[in-house]
Design an enzyme around this catalytic site. Sequence first.
Site, PDB file in Angstrom:
ATOM      1  N   HIS A  43       0.883  -1.219   0.265  1.00  0.00           N
ATOM      2  CA  HIS A  43      -0.084   0.145   0.244  1.00  0.00           C
ATOM      3  C   HIS A  43       0.626   1.225   0.088  1.00  0.00           C
ATOM      4  O   HIS A  43       1.839   1.455  -0.245  1.00  0.00           O
ATOM      5  CB  HIS A  43      -0.675   0.143   0.927  1.00  0.00           C
ATOM      6  CG  HIS A  43       0.017   0.481   2.216  1.00  0.00           C
ATOM      7  ND1 HIS A  43       0.644  -0.940   3.176  1.00  0.00           N
ATOM      8  CD2 HIS A  43       0.317   1.115   3.041  1.00  0.00           C
ATOM      9  CE1 HIS A  43       1.388  -0.619   4.117  1.00  0.00           C
ATOM     10  NE2 HIS A  43       1.186   0.462   4.585  1.00  0.00           N
ATOM     11  N   HIS A 127       5.291   6.060  -1.789  1.00  0.00           N
ATOM     12  CA  HIS A 127       6.279   4.558  -2.324  1.00  0.00           C
ATOM     13  C   HIS A 127       5.840   3.495  -2.182  1.00  0.00           C
ATOM     14  O   HIS A 127       4.724   3.549  -0.946  1.00  0.00           O
ATOM     15  CB  HIS A 127       7.860   4.442  -1.307  1.00  0.00           C
ATOM     16  CG  HIS A 127       7.470   4.421  -0.173  1.00  0.00           C
ATOM     17  ND1 HIS A 127       7.593   6.325   0.558  1.00  0.00           N
ATOM     18  CD2 HIS A 127       7.807   3.588   0.978  1.00  0.00           C
ATOM     19  CE1 HIS A 127       7.730   5.582   2.292  1.00  0.00           C
ATOM     20  NE2 HIS A 127       8.003   4.143   2.013  1.00  0.00           N
TER      21      HIS A 127
END
Length: 189
Positions: A43, A127
């Site tokens: 995620h 990220h």
Amino acid sequence: MKRLRLFFAVWPPRRVSEALWHALAPLRKSGAGVRWVPPERLHITLRFMGDAPADALPSLVSAAEALERTAPFRARLTGVGTFPRRGPPRVYWVGIRAAALPSLREGLDLALAREGIEREGRTFSPHLTVGRTRGGRPPGARPRSRREFGDIVPVGLEFTVATVHIVRSDLFPEGPRYANVHKVVLGRR
């Protein structure tokens, strides 16, 4: 008072998560001393709230729902890196590029501020964390270098960001377990 470990997240589509998992297979098999994040846990963290009191959840939901005004947008995998930038890698990540992602985070911060929740001090760096060394040091085998890691990750994969979730994280020895607490669909308003 009961506390919940919460964060705001964007889940990439299954095809992106599985492509990363497949690409990382040679590293997983090499005994690189890294705990690789399974595809269902990958995620983008928009904002980590930490251990929040359970009665703060309505304020977080209200802030999340302010994001409904944001239109869905495209994002893509852009490269790899490790934290810390110097010394032995402890976290392996794949970068995300999307022009609207910093604006989405800024909108979330503003909505949280309206709910009385302070801004986070660190800079937002979109990220996907794909691996961590155990305890900061690999047990036995050395972790892969940044270059070796970068040689196998499929950059350029694109996907649409259309939802934001509030996620509860429960920690266990085998790794965290995540549960979506609230979902916001972008572009609804």
